[in-house]
Motif scaffolding. Structure first.
Motif, PDB file in Angstrom:
ATOM      1  N   PHE A  43       0.838  -1.206   0.000  1.00 22.05           N
ATOM      2  CA  PHE A  43       0.000   0.000   0.000  1.00 22.05           C
ATOM      3  C   PHE A  43       0.875   1.260   0.000  1.00 22.05           C
ATOM      4  CE2 PHE A  43      -1.945   3.435   2.443  1.00 22.05           C
ATOM      5  CZ  PHE A  43      -3.123   3.624   1.755  1.00 22.05           C
ATOM      6  N   ILE A  44       1.897   1.271   0.862  1.00 21.66           N
ATOM      7  CA  ILE A  44       2.766   2.450   0.960  1.00 21.66           C
ATOM      8  C   ILE A  44       3.494   2.694  -0.359  1.00 21.66           C
ATOM      9  CG2 ILE A  44       4.838   3.356   2.090  1.00 21.66           C
ATOM     10  CD1 ILE A  44       3.860   1.991   4.651  1.00 21.66           C
ATOM     11  N   ILE A  45       3.980   1.612  -1.000  1.00 17.78           N
ATOM     12  CA  ILE A  45       4.697   1.746  -2.271  1.00 17.78           C
ATOM     13  C   ILE A  45       3.766   2.267  -3.365  1.00 17.78           C
ATOM     14  CG2 ILE A  45       5.891   0.469  -4.101  1.00 17.78           C
ATOM     15  CD1 ILE A  45       7.014  -1.371  -1.938  1.00 17.78           C
ATOM     16  N   ASP A  46       2.557   1.685  -3.440  1.00 18.63           N
ATOM     17  CA  ASP A  46       1.621   2.049  -4.510  1.00 18.63           C
ATOM     18  C   ASP A  46       1.034   3.450  -4.345  1.00 18.63           C
ATOM     19  OD1 ASP A  46       2.058  -0.421  -5.621  1.00 18.63           O
ATOM     20  OD2 ASP A  46       0.236  -1.344  -4.806  1.00 18.63           O
ATOM     21  N   ASN A  47       1.102   3.986  -3.119  1.00 18.68           N
ATOM     22  CA  ASN A  47       0.468   5.282  -2.882  1.00 18.68           C
ATOM     23  C   ASN A  47       1.462   6.399  -2.570  1.00 18.68           C
ATOM     24  OD1 ASN A  47      -2.730   4.854  -2.724  1.00 18.68           O
ATOM     25  ND2 ASN A  47      -1.706   3.048  -1.851  1.00 18.68           N
ATOM     26  N   GLY A  49       4.388   6.436  -0.751  1.00 22.72           N
ATOM     27  CA  GLY A  49       5.120   6.536   0.501  1.00 22.72           C
ATOM     28  C   GLY A  49       4.230   6.764   1.700  1.00 22.72           C
ATOM     29  N   TYR A  50       4.886   7.075   2.837  1.00 26.08           N
ATOM     30  CA  TYR A  50       4.156   7.221   4.099  1.00 26.08           C
ATOM     31  C   TYR A  50       3.189   8.408   4.073  1.00 26.08           C
ATOM     32  CZ  TYR A  50       6.957   3.733   6.549  1.00 26.08           C
ATOM     33  OH  TYR A  50       7.522   2.565   6.964  1.00 26.08           O
ATOM     34  N   SER A  51       3.354   9.322   3.168  1.00 21.22           N
ATOM     35  CA  SER A  51       2.448  10.488   3.114  1.00 21.22           C
ATOM     36  C   SER A  51       1.015  10.072   2.827  1.00 21.22           C
ATOM     37  CB  SER A  51       2.920  11.476   2.037  1.00 21.22           C
ATOM     38  OG  SER A  51       2.943  10.851   0.757  1.00 21.22           O
TER      39      SER A  51
END
Length: 338
Positions: A43-47, A49-51
């Motif tokens: 999820f973090i990669i596809d979106n 990063g952490y933002s």
């Protein structure tokens, strides 16, 4: 290439955790394709990063920015407090897995991997099929398991497992299997130690025999050379004595020659006649002397055991036998699992 009897899995080269074989039919080289996905990382990669976790997604869909406090792991959406409240009340979403956002972020490092459906865009497993004894997503339940008559929600199956104490029975069975396998491994380790000790024993015995052979060969060689030296000494003595005798005869022959030559030059009749007859007696003696020529031969015949040893192509006859003893895991009589 592994030499194991059967491949049941392998240890991760990074964390060293044991990874079971994802599927019996899969080629070991393709196991990585069957690994469970960590949806948090995905999820973090596809979106970006952490933002992507900072703001509530439903609010952003309405062009509003609200700080996200919780995360729905079923929808994979960050939620603000208000949206999370209604998410838990909704008829469709009330059973979704909503957790605090900080707990979700912890799953990036060492969290449990998500079990999701690979066929339907990583949809969560929500249904348990009793006919196939497997979990599946809603779409699989309608598609692949449409003819299955016994299905229920994951939550109800979890309740039945816990209520019936099947998890405790399974844990007991696992412990029983573990103890059996630990015992089998200990037996195998003892057998390995036994064969290693036997190999060390044979190695020491081999070195001892070699040392004995070397010592025996040295002893036999010294004895052999001593006999050769004695034989040479005896032969040399016999030849030296015969050569000394021949030298004496040569000296006598030369003496006769000189005596007669001197008598001829003096022209003194008495001396000439006396010398002639004396020389004549010595020549007669020389002619009658028995002369022998010493011919001595030294030969050796080595025993056949040495030739056999030199011609041998092996040190010993070493045998290696392997047999397998079939073992069975003892069944716990208290087990009620099918």
């Amino acid at each position: 290439m592994s030499t194991k009897t059967s491949l049941t899995g392998f240890h991760c080269p990074i964390c060293r955790e044991f990874v079971p074989d994802p599927t019996k039919s899969a080629d070991p080289e393709k196991w990585a394709e069957y690994f469970p996905k960590n949806l948090v990382v995905e999820f973090i990669i596809d979106n970006g990063g952490y933002s992507a976790l900072k703001h509530c997604k439903p609010c952003r869909n309405d062009n509003e920015e609200e700080e996200a406090n919780e995360m729905c792991r079923t929808c994979m959406e960050p939620l603000c407090k208000m949206c999370a409240k209604y998410h838990k009340r909704g008829t469709v979403t009330k059973h979704h897995d909503v957790i605090p956002l900080h707990e979700f972020e912890k799953l990036v490092h060492g969290g449990q991997q998500e079990m999701v459906c690979e066929r339907h865009n990583s949809r969560p497993f929500e249904v348990f099929c009793y006919d196939h004894k497997t979990t599946c997503c809603i779409l699989c339940s309608i598609d692949e398991h449409k003819l299955c008559r016994h299905k229920d929600t994951i939550e109800n199956e979890a309740h039945l497992i816990e209520k019936g104490g099947e998890d405790d029975v399974l844990l007991s069975e696992i412990e029983n299997i573990y103890q059996n396998l630990h015992e089998f491994k200990s037996l195998q380790e003892k057998n390995r130690t036994k064969i290693e000790d036997k190999a060390d024993e044979i190695t020491e015995e081999t070195k001892k025999i070699r040392q004995q052979i070397v010592e025996k060969l040295d002893s036999l060689e010294n004895e052999h050379l001593e006999k050769l030296a004695k034989a040479m000494k005896s032969a040399r003595k016999a030849m030296d004595e015969n050569m000394e005798f021949l030298s004496d005869l040569l000296d006598l022959s030369n003496h006769c020659k000189k005596t007669l030559q001197n008598a001829k030059t003096t022209k003194y009749c008495l001396n000439y006649v006396h010398s002639f007859h004396q020389v004549r007696k010595q020549v007669k003696r020389l002619k009658s002397t028995k002369i022998s020529l010493k011919e001595i031969d030294i030969s050796v015949k080595f025993t056949d055991i040495f030739r056999q040893f030199i011609g041998s192509d092996q040190w010993s006859s070493l045998s290696h036998r392997e047999k397998s003893k079939q073992l069975s895991i003892r069944v716990n009589p208290q087990s009620k699992l099918n």
